[in-house]
Design a protein around this motif. Structure first.
Motif, PDB file in Angstrom:
ATOM      1  N   ALA A  87       0.827  -1.207   0.000  1.00 30.00           N
ATOM      2  CA  ALA A  87       0.000   0.000   0.000  1.00 30.00           C
ATOM      3  C   ALA A  87       0.860   1.255   0.000  1.00 30.00           C
ATOM      4  CB  ALA A  87      -0.932  -0.013   1.206  1.00 30.00           C
ATOM      5  N   ALA A  88       1.978   1.239   0.728  1.00 28.15           N
ATOM      6  CA  ALA A  88       2.877   2.392   0.748  1.00 28.15           C
ATOM      7  C   ALA A  88       3.433   2.655  -0.642  1.00 28.15           C
ATOM      8  CB  ALA A  88       4.011   2.158   1.743  1.00 28.15           C
ATOM      9  N   ARG A  89       3.829   1.592  -1.327  1.00 30.26           N
ATOM     10  CA  ARG A  89       4.345   1.750  -2.697  1.00 30.26           C
ATOM     11  C   ARG A  89       3.253   2.285  -3.621  1.00 30.26           C
ATOM     12  NH1 ARG A  89       6.909  -3.148  -1.293  1.00 30.26           N
ATOM     13  NH2 ARG A  89       5.263  -4.372  -2.310  1.00 30.26           N
ATOM     14  N   ALA A  90       2.028   1.806  -3.438  1.00 26.36           N
ATOM     15  CA  ALA A  90       0.916   2.276  -4.277  1.00 26.36           C
ATOM     16  C   ALA A  90       0.663   3.767  -4.054  1.00 26.36           C
ATOM     17  CB  ALA A  90      -0.343   1.469  -3.973  1.00 26.36           C
ATOM     18  N   ALA A  91       0.718   4.216  -2.802  1.00 24.94           N
ATOM     19  CA  ALA A  91       0.494   5.633  -2.499  1.00 24.94           C
ATOM     20  C   ALA A  91       1.589   6.501  -3.110  1.00 24.94           C
ATOM     21  CB  ALA A  91       0.430   5.839  -0.986  1.00 24.94           C
ATOM     22  N   ARG A  92       2.860   6.058  -2.975  1.00 21.98           N
ATOM     23  CA  ARG A  92       3.958   6.847  -3.543  1.00 21.98           C
ATOM     24  C   ARG A  92       3.894   6.883  -5.064  1.00 21.98           C
ATOM     25  NH1 ARG A  92       6.898   4.416   0.895  1.00 21.98           N
ATOM     26  NH2 ARG A  92       7.517   2.686  -0.461  1.00 21.98           N
ATOM     27  N   ALA A  93       3.564   5.755  -5.675  1.00 25.36           N
ATOM     28  CA  ALA A  93       3.451   5.715  -7.132  1.00 25.36           C
ATOM     29  C   ALA A  93       2.323   6.604  -7.622  1.00 25.36           C
ATOM     30  CB  ALA A  93       3.227   4.271  -7.595  1.00 25.36           C
ATOM     31  N   PHE A  94       1.215   6.622  -6.888  1.00 27.50           N
ATOM     32  CA  PHE A  94       0.085   7.481  -7.254  1.00 27.50           C
ATOM     33  C   PHE A  94       0.511   8.944  -7.228  1.00 27.50           C
ATOM     34  CE2 PHE A  94      -3.702   9.969  -6.518  1.00 27.50           C
ATOM     35  CZ  PHE A  94      -4.676   9.357  -7.292  1.00 27.50           C
ATOM     36  N   ALA A  95       1.213   9.366  -6.167  1.00 27.40           N
ATOM     37  CA  ALA A  95       1.641  10.760  -6.044  1.00 27.40           C
ATOM     38  C   ALA A  95       2.613  11.142  -7.160  1.00 27.40           C
ATOM     39  CB  ALA A  95       2.283  10.991  -4.680  1.00 27.40           C
ATOM     40  N   LEU A  96       3.569  10.254  -7.454  1.00 23.51           N
ATOM     41  CA  LEU A  96       4.527  10.546  -8.521  1.00 23.51           C
ATOM     42  C   LEU A  96       3.832  10.635  -9.875  1.00 23.51           C
ATOM     43  CD1 LEU A  96       7.522   8.253  -7.464  1.00 23.51           C
ATOM     44  CD2 LEU A  96       7.468  10.759  -7.470  1.00 23.51           C
ATOM     45  N   GLY A  97       2.912   9.711 -10.137  1.00 25.05           N
ATOM     46  CA  GLY A  97       2.188   9.739 -11.401  1.00 25.05           C
ATOM     47  C   GLY A  97       1.332  10.982 -11.547  1.00 25.05           C
ATOM     48  N   LEU A  98       0.733  11.402 -10.444  1.00 21.53           N
ATOM     49  CA  LEU A  98      -0.098  12.595 -10.458  1.00 21.53           C
ATOM     50  C   LEU A  98       0.721  13.818 -10.853  1.00 21.53           C
ATOM     51  CD1 LEU A  98      -3.121  13.074  -9.693  1.00 21.53           C
ATOM     52  CD2 LEU A  98      -2.308  13.814  -7.458  1.00 21.53           C
ATOM     53  N   SER A  99       1.872  13.997 -10.223  1.00 21.48           N
ATOM     54  CA  SER A  99       2.728  15.143 -10.521  1.00 21.48           C
ATOM     55  C   SER A  99       3.230  15.098 -11.967  1.00 21.48           C
ATOM     56  CB  SER A  99       3.909  15.163  -9.551  1.00 21.48           C
ATOM     57  OG  SER A  99       4.817  16.191  -9.874  1.00 21.48           O
ATOM     58  N   ARG A 100       3.680  13.938 -12.392  1.00 21.50           N
ATOM     59  CA  ARG A 100       4.207  13.792 -13.761  1.00 21.50           C
ATOM     60  C   ARG A 100       3.128  14.072 -14.801  1.00 21.50           C
ATOM     61  NH1 ARG A 100       5.087   8.565 -13.602  1.00 21.50           N
ATOM     62  NH2 ARG A 100       3.015   8.182 -14.492  1.00 21.50           N
ATOM     63  N   ASP A 101       1.956  13.483 -14.614  1.00 20.62           N
ATOM     64  CA  ASP A 101       0.893  13.615 -15.611  1.00 20.62           C
ATOM     65  C   ASP A 101       0.344  15.036 -15.677  1.00 20.62           C
ATOM     66  OD1 ASP A 101       1.250  10.987 -16.162  1.00 20.62           O
ATOM     67  OD2 ASP A 101      -0.603  10.283 -15.215  1.00 20.62           O
ATOM     68  N   ARG A 102       0.242  15.711 -14.536  1.00 18.97           N
ATOM     69  CA  ARG A 102      -0.246  17.094 -14.542  1.00 18.97           C
ATOM     70  C   ARG A 102       0.680  17.985 -15.356  1.00 18.97           C
ATOM     71  NH1 ARG A 102      -0.982  18.445  -8.356  1.00 18.97           N
ATOM     72  NH2 ARG A 102      -1.618  20.482  -9.121  1.00 18.97           N
ATOM     73  N   LYS A 103       1.992  17.808 -15.201  1.00 24.93           N
ATOM     74  CA  LYS A 103       2.956  18.608 -15.970  1.00 24.93           C
ATOM     75  C   LYS A 103       2.855  18.302 -17.459  1.00 24.93           C
ATOM     76  CE  LYS A 103       6.275  18.964 -12.168  1.00 24.93           C
ATOM     77  NZ  LYS A 103       7.608  18.513 -11.660  1.00 24.93           N
ATOM     78  N   ALA A 104       2.705  17.020 -17.789  1.00 28.80           N
ATOM     79  CA  ALA A 104       2.601  16.636 -19.196  1.00 28.80           C
ATOM     80  C   ALA A 104       1.338  17.199 -19.835  1.00 28.80           C
ATOM     81  CB  ALA A 104       2.631  15.109 -19.322  1.00 28.80           C
ATOM     82  N   ILE A 105       0.237  17.149 -19.102  1.00 27.02           N
ATOM     83  CA  ILE A 105      -1.023  17.667 -19.640  1.00 27.02           C
ATOM     84  C   ILE A 105      -0.956  19.175 -19.815  1.00 27.02           C
ATOM     85  CG2 ILE A 105      -3.468  18.038 -19.079  1.00 27.02           C
ATOM     86  CD1 ILE A 105      -3.460  15.249 -17.836  1.00 27.02           C
ATOM     87  N   ALA A 106      -0.380  19.884 -18.853  1.00 30.49           N
ATOM     88  CA  ALA A 106      -0.254  21.339 -18.983  1.00 30.49           C
ATOM     89  C   ALA A 106       0.553  21.696 -20.220  1.00 30.49           C
ATOM     90  CB  ALA A 106       0.391  21.918 -17.723  1.00 30.49           C
TER      91      ALA A 106
END
Length: 304
Positions: A87-106
């Protein structure tokens, strides 16, 4: 959420997420992911399972929190000998993906902003604002903002864009609808996207309809955390704002209604901007239907 088994810091996180009416969905999800990743170092399996189920309901119109809850519960269900670490790995991966994808979409959306003609925006979206700031570096850009009553999130958008050097007009919501009809582009964020439509701040649907009727383009910015399979989208509910935000001391006999979100049909969206670029809305939501869903979230009931 008030069960004695729940870690106090997790309970405080869930409480803070539930009462926040100004931050965008992506901002709240980033805070939640960070909080759960930290909690995995001290909470046990039962506490995490209870907190993840509670997370799915704290903001019932925001897909990222529901997707995060689903990912955490899947990790706890399938984590083998060490589900808490999973679960800890899932939470960290979610946060990293969120930051990466927001920048790419912008970055993707900035390239789609026209050089001439106003761009209309409604309420507050960190991704929309980042896209416009990026686009404004390359051209003289005019943005038309709604106030977005009763929370007035549009003021935050207008101030952020003005500080970045863009030309900004801020209008009351009804006046914004007239101005938006002349815009070449309506750039809108997403609290949730599914086969049922785009869930976003109340007023989004009316603005999208006016802009499409005027020949403009409606682009919704949505990373994968905003997109839900139908079985999870069925859990979405509006949580109306308090009447006092609209009229603190209303006249006797007046019933105050303050919807927070509305749903825009997919047919009113020209495209959905994802990290891969602008894509047809139907295709984006169809891909979400293949995602796994945690067993504890499967029984959602029919969407009203």
């Amino acid at each position: 959420m008030n069960a004695p088994l729940l870690d106090e810091r997790l309970r405080a996180l869930l409480r803070a997420l539930s009462v926040d009416r100004t931050a965008g969905a992506a901002e709240l999800a980033a805070r939640a992911a960070d909080g759960f990743a930290r909690a995995c170092g001290r909470a046990d399996l039962g506490e995490l399972r209870l907190a993840a189920r509670a997370l799915a309901a704290v903001q019932p119109s925001m897909a990222p929190l529901l997707n995060l809850a689903n990912g955490l519960l899947l990790a706890l269900e399938r984590g083998g000998r060490d589900p808490v670490s999973s679960a800890a790995r899932a939470a960290r991966a979610f946060a990293l993906g969120l930051s990466r994808d927001r920048k790419a979409i912008a970055a993707r959306a900035a390239r789609l902003v026209p050089a001439h003609g106003p761009v209309a925006v409604h309420s507050w979206s960190s991704t929309v604002t980042a896209a416009l700031v990026r686009a404004g570096r390359r051209r003289s850009l005019e943005v038309v903002c709604s106030e977005s009553r009763p929370g007035l999130e549009g003021r935050r958008t207008a101030a952020t864009l003005a500080r970045a050097g863009l030309r900004v007009r801020l209008l009351p919501d009804l006046a914004f609808l007239d101005a938006a009809a002349e815009a070449d582009l309506f750039l809108v964020g997403a609290d949730a996207l599914s086969a049922f439509g785009l869930v976003n701040k109340a007023g989004t649907c009316a603005a999208a309809r006016r802009i499409r009727e005027g020949g403009g383009t409606v682009l919704a910015l949505a990373d994968s955390s905003k997109v839900l399979p139908s079985v999870l989208a069925a859990r979405l509910r509006d949580r109306p704002g308090p009447a006092r935000e609209v009229w603190p001391r209303p006249a006797r006999g007046v019933r105050i209604e303050s919807p927070t979100f509305d749903t825009t049909p997919l047919a009113l969206l020209s495209s959905v901007v994802t990290p891969l670029g602008a894509r047809p809305p139907v295709g984006v939501v169809a891909e979400a239907e293949r995602r796994p869903v945690a067993g504890t979230l499967l029984h959602a009931g029919a969407r009203p």
